[in-house]
Design a protein around this motif. Structure first.
Motif, PDB file in Angstrom:
ATOM      1  N   THR A 165      10.975   8.442  -1.255  1.00 29.19           N
ATOM      2  CA  THR A 165      10.090   7.518  -1.282  1.00 29.19           C
ATOM      3  C   THR A 165      10.339   6.270  -0.065  1.00 29.19           C
ATOM      4  O   THR A 165       9.801   5.161  -0.265  1.00 29.19           O
ATOM      5  CB  THR A 165       9.959   6.718  -2.518  1.00 29.19           C
ATOM      6  OG1 THR A 165      11.478   6.153  -2.821  1.00 29.19           O
ATOM      7  CG2 THR A 165       9.402   7.732  -3.496  1.00 29.19           C
TER       8      THR A 165
ATOM      9  N   ALA B 217       7.679   1.998  -0.778  1.00 30.54           N
ATOM     10  CA  ALA B 217       7.819   0.611  -1.672  1.00 30.54           C
ATOM     11  C   ALA B 217       7.036  -0.518  -0.892  1.00 30.54           C
ATOM     12  O   ALA B 217       6.031  -1.437  -1.475  1.00 30.54           O
ATOM     13  CB  ALA B 217       9.195   0.108  -1.744  1.00 30.54           C
ATOM     14  N   GLU B 218       7.009  -0.256   0.341  1.00 28.57           N
ATOM     15  CA  GLU B 218       6.440  -1.586   1.207  1.00 28.57           C
ATOM     16  C   GLU B 218       4.961  -1.198   0.987  1.00 28.57           C
ATOM     17  O   GLU B 218       4.024  -2.268   0.861  1.00 28.57           O
ATOM     18  CB  GLU B 218       6.722  -1.667   2.622  1.00 28.57           C
ATOM     19  CG  GLU B 218       6.230  -2.745   3.323  1.00 28.57           C
ATOM     20  CD  GLU B 218       6.464  -2.857   4.919  1.00 28.57           C
ATOM     21  OE1 GLU B 218       5.791  -3.712   5.698  1.00 28.57           O
ATOM     22  OE2 GLU B 218       7.676  -2.273   4.984  1.00 28.57           O
TER      23      GLU B 218
ATOM     24  N   LYS C 270       3.261   0.237  -1.374  1.00 27.34           N
ATOM     25  CA  LYS C 270       2.867   0.059  -2.658  1.00 27.34           C
ATOM     26  C   LYS C 270       2.771  -1.295  -3.096  1.00 27.34           C
ATOM     27  O   LYS C 270       1.738  -1.748  -3.691  1.00 27.34           O
ATOM     28  CB  LYS C 270       3.822   0.566  -3.686  1.00 27.34           C
ATOM     29  CG  LYS C 270       3.476   0.647  -5.037  1.00 27.34           C
ATOM     30  CD  LYS C 270       4.510   0.987  -6.005  1.00 27.34           C
ATOM     31  CE  LYS C 270       4.937   2.327  -5.585  1.00 27.34           C
ATOM     32  NZ  LYS C 270       5.915   3.032  -6.717  1.00 27.34           N
ATOM     33  N   GLU C 271       3.551  -2.233  -2.290  1.00 29.80           N
ATOM     34  CA  GLU C 271       3.336  -3.761  -2.598  1.00 29.80           C
ATOM     35  C   GLU C 271       2.246  -4.248  -1.776  1.00 29.80           C
ATOM     36  O   GLU C 271       1.366  -5.073  -2.386  1.00 29.80           O
ATOM     37  CB  GLU C 271       4.760  -4.415  -1.982  1.00 29.80           C
ATOM     38  CG  GLU C 271       4.695  -6.135  -2.171  1.00 29.80           C
ATOM     39  CD  GLU C 271       4.601  -6.404  -3.469  1.00 29.80           C
ATOM     40  OE1 GLU C 271       3.989  -7.837  -3.858  1.00 29.80           O
ATOM     41  OE2 GLU C 271       4.473  -5.634  -4.510  1.00 29.80           O
TER      42      GLU C 271
ATOM     43  N   ARG D  10      -0.918  -3.348  -4.065  1.00 22.73           N
ATOM     44  CA  ARG D  10      -0.866  -4.128  -5.023  1.00 22.73           C
ATOM     45  C   ARG D  10      -1.573  -5.574  -4.986  1.00 22.73           C
ATOM     46  O   ARG D  10      -2.452  -5.995  -5.495  1.00 22.73           O
ATOM     47  CB  ARG D  10       0.532  -4.453  -5.757  1.00 22.73           C
ATOM     48  CG  ARG D  10       0.389  -5.110  -7.071  1.00 22.73           C
ATOM     49  CD  ARG D  10       1.954  -5.547  -7.555  1.00 22.73           C
ATOM     50  NE  ARG D  10       2.755  -6.424  -6.728  1.00 22.73           N
ATOM     51  CZ  ARG D  10       2.320  -7.779  -6.846  1.00 22.73           C
ATOM     52  NH1 ARG D  10       1.668  -8.159  -7.654  1.00 22.73           N
ATOM     53  NH2 ARG D  10       3.208  -8.459  -5.956  1.00 22.73           N
TER      54      ARG D  10
ATOM     55  N   TYR E 230      -0.398  -1.965 -12.826  1.00 20.53           N
ATOM     56  CA  TYR E 230       0.592  -2.858 -12.112  1.00 20.53           C
ATOM     57  C   TYR E 230       0.012  -4.131 -11.656  1.00 20.53           C
ATOM     58  O   TYR E 230       0.595  -4.857 -10.885  1.00 20.53           O
ATOM     59  CB  TYR E 230       1.122  -2.154 -10.895  1.00 20.53           C
ATOM     60  CG  TYR E 230       0.644  -1.743  -9.960  1.00 20.53           C
ATOM     61  CD1 TYR E 230      -0.738  -1.941  -9.401  1.00 20.53           C
ATOM     62  CD2 TYR E 230       1.411  -1.030  -8.606  1.00 20.53           C
ATOM     63  CE1 TYR E 230      -1.426  -1.444  -8.402  1.00 20.53           C
ATOM     64  CE2 TYR E 230       0.838  -0.863  -7.420  1.00 20.53           C
ATOM     65  CZ  TYR E 230      -0.501  -1.023  -7.228  1.00 20.53           C
ATOM     66  OH  TYR E 230      -1.310  -0.713  -6.238  1.00 20.53           O
TER      67      TYR E 230
ATOM     68  N   ASP F 193       4.173   1.169 -13.163  1.00 22.99           N
ATOM     69  CA  ASP F 193       3.974   1.709 -12.105  1.00 22.99           C
ATOM     70  C   ASP F 193       3.691   3.261 -12.432  1.00 22.99           C
ATOM     71  O   ASP F 193       4.293   4.098 -13.079  1.00 22.99           O
ATOM     72  CB  ASP F 193       5.377   1.751 -11.419  1.00 22.99           C
ATOM     73  CG  ASP F 193       5.009   2.437  -9.894  1.00 22.99           C
ATOM     74  OD1 ASP F 193       4.217   2.853  -9.697  1.00 22.99           O
ATOM     75  OD2 ASP F 193       5.828   2.045  -9.149  1.00 22.99           O
TER      76      ASP F 193
ATOM     77  N   GLU G 202       3.981   5.717 -10.817  1.00 20.54           N
ATOM     78  CA  GLU G 202       5.172   6.576 -10.077  1.00 20.54           C
ATOM     79  C   GLU G 202       6.492   6.717 -10.806  1.00 20.54           C
ATOM     80  O   GLU G 202       7.219   7.050 -10.747  1.00 20.54           O
ATOM     81  CB  GLU G 202       5.346   6.282  -8.796  1.00 20.54           C
ATOM     82  CG  GLU G 202       4.315   6.457  -7.772  1.00 20.54           C
ATOM     83  CD  GLU G 202       4.213   5.869  -6.314  1.00 20.54           C
ATOM     84  OE1 GLU G 202       5.421   5.488  -5.997  1.00 20.54           O
ATOM     85  OE2 GLU G 202       3.359   5.832  -5.788  1.00 20.54           O
TER      86      GLU G 202
ATOM     87  N   ASP H  25       3.034   7.853  -3.348  1.00 17.64           N
ATOM     88  CA  ASP H  25       3.618   8.922  -3.482  1.00 17.64           C
ATOM     89  C   ASP H  25       3.080   9.733  -4.336  1.00 17.64           C
ATOM     90  O   ASP H  25       3.088   9.698  -5.649  1.00 17.64           O
ATOM     91  CB  ASP H  25       5.183   8.631  -4.065  1.00 17.64           C
ATOM     92  CG  ASP H  25       5.866   9.966  -3.829  1.00 17.64           C
ATOM     93  OD1 ASP H  25       5.675  10.912  -3.964  1.00 17.64           O
ATOM     94  OD2 ASP H  25       7.094   9.628  -3.531  1.00 17.64           O
TER      95      ASP H  25
END
Length: 274
Positions: A8, A12-13, A15-16, A19, A79, A104, A106, A129
């Motif tokens: 992953t 993470a970036e 996904k943020e 969001r 989320y 989340d 995931e 992901d």
């Protein structure tokens, strides 16, 4: 369990950013118009009273509410706290018992085999992901339980809309198109032999607006990813984008009276967890 989740790194970036996009605009106003899709999905999944049902990436709770109307023990997960609060308000207004949890897709905060039915209505398809999201759906669904998904198709109206968005804000290279969830081939890749798909049905959701221009204005105002992206454009570019967006539903329009009644295809997939 399906395909092996891939690393992953970098997601993470992504996904943020996603969001923050869903928090902008007013997605609840968009999401409630899609309630018919959730009702159909819950019916196709054969949700029954007393079943433990999870609505993943629930937004303001469409499928969770539909399941609760059938007296299931419904849980909605998302989320975005503001959307969950909208779901709670809706459930209270309808006197429905629904649990809403922040989390989340995931990394679902539930034990293995916790649910009889796991659902998602054009929600989990947007997890960056995809392999991990599919693996989590499998993990929390008991053997013999049901996985039921509604996902926009790549060649339909929404797929074309996202290609238009991509001209102005190219998607991250490490993220595969969410529209792939709307194909049987991708579902088989994601879930492997862990789900026996018993029904793969192309259905249509009708987008009803005053005009193509109204369609574009409304999505720019309220649909988080478009609202956030459009806010980064200069005035001339924004006008060009709005014109292109208004052109997207024209080829799908079948109203014949000057308004917009445009067919958006999606895949309704129902299967049994092995």
């Amino acid at each position: 369990m399906g395909t092996t989740p891939r690393p992953t790194a970098g997601l993470a970036e992504v996904k943020e950013r996603q969001r923050l996009a869903w928090e902008s605009g007013d997605y609840a106003r968009v999401g409630v118009t899609l309630q018919p899709m959730a009702e159909r999905l819950v019916e196709a999944a054969g949700v029954r009273a007393g079943q433990r049902v999870l609505d993943v990436a629930c937004g303001q709770g469409n499928a969770a509410l539909a399941a609760a109307r059938r007296f299931a023990e419904a849980t909605g997960l998302d989320y975005v706290p503001a959307l969950l609060e909208q779901g709670r308000v809706r459930a209270a207004a309808e006197r429905l018992e629904v649990a809403f949890a922040e989390g989340d897709a995931e990394a679902l905060p539930f034990p293995d085999a916790a649910f009889d039915v796991s659902l998602s209505t054009v929600g989990v398809m947007f997890a960056p992901d995809q392999e991990r999201a599919a693996a989590e759906l499998l993990r929390v669904t008991r053997p013999g339980g049901t996985v039921a998904l509604a996902a926009w198709t790549p060649d339909g109206l929404v797929g074309e809309m996202f290609r238009t968005i991509g001209k102005y804000a190219p998607p991250p290279p490490q993220v595969r198109s969410p529209m792939l969830w709307g194909t049987p081939e991708r579902l088989r890749e994601l879930f492997g032999g862990e789900v026996e798909w018993t029904a793969l049905t192309t259905r249509t959701f009708e987008f009803a607006f005053h005009s193509p221009e109204h369609f574009a204005e409304w999505f720019i105002a309220y649909y988080g990813p478009i609202h956030r992206m459009a806010g980064t454009l200069d005035e001339d570019t924004r006008r060009g984008f709005a014109a292109e967006l208004a052109g997207v539903p024209v080829a799908f329009n079948r109203s014949g009276d000057g308004t917009l009644l445009a067919a958006g295809d999606y895949l309704e997939a129902v299967g049994t967890r092995r």
